[in-house]
Scaffold this motif. Structure first.
Motif, PDB file in Angstrom:
ATOM      1  N   ILE A 226       0.845  -1.197   0.000  1.00  0.00           N
ATOM      2  CA  ILE A 226       0.000   0.000   0.000  1.00  0.00           C
ATOM      3  C   ILE A 226       0.881   1.248   0.000  1.00  0.00           C
ATOM      4  O   ILE A 226       1.625   1.478   0.957  1.00  0.00           O
ATOM      5  N   PRO A 227       0.826   2.069  -1.034  1.00  0.00           N
ATOM      6  CA  PRO A 227       1.642   3.288  -1.080  1.00  0.00           C
ATOM      7  C   PRO A 227       1.110   4.329  -0.109  1.00  0.00           C
ATOM      8  O   PRO A 227      -0.063   4.293   0.292  1.00  0.00           O
ATOM      9  N   VAL A 228       1.952   5.277   0.222  1.00  0.00           N
ATOM     10  CA  VAL A 228       1.583   6.264   1.230  1.00  0.00           C
ATOM     11  C   VAL A 228       0.398   7.122   0.783  1.00  0.00           C
ATOM     12  O   VAL A 228      -0.403   7.558   1.617  1.00  0.00           O
ATOM     13  N   VAL A 229       0.226   7.358  -0.512  1.00  0.00           N
ATOM     14  CA  VAL A 229      -0.904   8.190  -0.955  1.00  0.00           C
ATOM     15  C   VAL A 229      -2.248   7.535  -0.680  1.00  0.00           C
ATOM     16  O   VAL A 229      -3.269   8.220  -0.603  1.00  0.00           O
ATOM     17  N   LEU A 230      -2.243   6.207  -0.519  1.00  0.00           N
ATOM     18  CA  LEU A 230      -3.467   5.504  -0.134  1.00  0.00           C
ATOM     19  C   LEU A 230      -3.538   5.293   1.369  1.00  0.00           C
ATOM     20  O   LEU A 230      -4.602   5.440   1.979  1.00  0.00           O
ATOM     21  N   ARG A 231      -2.407   4.952   1.962  1.00  0.00           N
ATOM     22  CA  ARG A 231      -2.398   4.621   3.384  1.00  0.00           C
ATOM     23  C   ARG A 231      -2.617   5.840   4.258  1.00  0.00           C
ATOM     24  O   ARG A 231      -3.327   5.783   5.268  1.00  0.00           O
TER      25      ARG A 231
END
Length: 252
Positions: A226-231
């Motif tokens: 999960i990339p930070v822009v989603l997390r």
């Protein structure tokens, strides 16, 4: 019309993979059809996307071989976003790269492979390896634009000239359409004087399309794919990657 963008720098550890993943996800969440290509034998983008290279039937290696596999068979959907896909990598790419050196028109192997699928995507992002190798040359020959992540230290800044020279040579000899879209300053620490000096130099010489601060947020959630822009979409780094994605929409 599909735009192919290489995320390239011959230095390692400067957030190429993090930038490729988060920019791709940001654009996909805006409704764009996005394909990521992991072009690094370390397969960091593949692992970051939640895939295990050794468990995959097909990888980017299969589209680079002389008896190549259909590109569509090497594309995997990203679990969390339906319009985001990836062509994964594997350590075998390092050995395959050696064989590419003797191939006819070896600089265009990737470009020829991508021609058949470009109509399906708005953006294709290529995560390049951390050296100016035949793989990087293939990525540059296949792309419309180059985004260059650059750590805000002096050695990284000095290394940009070598990459610029390579891009100029490729533009003259192989891909007349390739352009540098911009530089992303990475691992920036506001309280470090040298970092501010280098950031100022980058702004003077290049088109800086984003500044990514050094933060542990960038690597959290990596084991879950999960990339930070989603997390954590409200984190400073997420907001900045979305800004970069919007800048790419405007410029590209």
């Amino acid at each position: 019309m599909c735009k192919t963008i290489a995320i390239a720098n011959q230095k390692g550890g400067i957030c190429k993979t993090t930038s490729t993943f988060n920019i791709s996800v940001a654009l996909a969440t805006m409704g764009k059809q996005v394909l990521m290509i992991d072009f690094d034998p370390q397969a960091s983008l593949t692992i970051s996307a939640g895939l295990e290279p050794l468990n995959l039937e097909h990888t980017v290696c299969d589209i680079l071989k002389k008896s190549s596999e259909s590109v569509t068979n090497c594309i995997y959907k990203f679990n969390n976003i339906s319009n985001l896909s990836i062509i994964p990598s594997i350590i075998d790419l390092a050995a395959l790269e050696m064989g590419m050196q003797t191939r006819t028109a070896r600089e265009k192997i990737l470009a020829r492979a991508l021609d058949s699928i470009k109509h399906s995507y708005d953006y294709i992002f290529i995560d390049c390896p951390p050296q100016l190798s035949i793989l990087t040359v293939n990525a540059l020959a296949a792309c419309d634009y180059v985004v260059i992540p650059c750590k805000t230290d002096y050695l990284s800044y000095r290394g940009l000239e070598q990459l610029e020279n390579t891009i100029s040579d490729l533009k003259r000899l192989v891909n007349e359409n390739v352009e540098i879209l911009g530089v992303v300053a990475t691992l920036y620490e506001k309280n470090v004087k040298d970092h501010n000096n280098i950031l100022n130099l980058l702004h003077k010489k290049y088109s800086v399309i984003g500044v990514i601060k050094k933060t542990v947020e960038a690597v959290k959630g990596i084991y879950e794919g999960i990339p930070v822009v989603l997390r954590n979409p409200k984190a400073d780094i997420s907001v900045e990657y979305v800004k970069i994605a919007n800048e790419i929409l405007i410029r590209g």
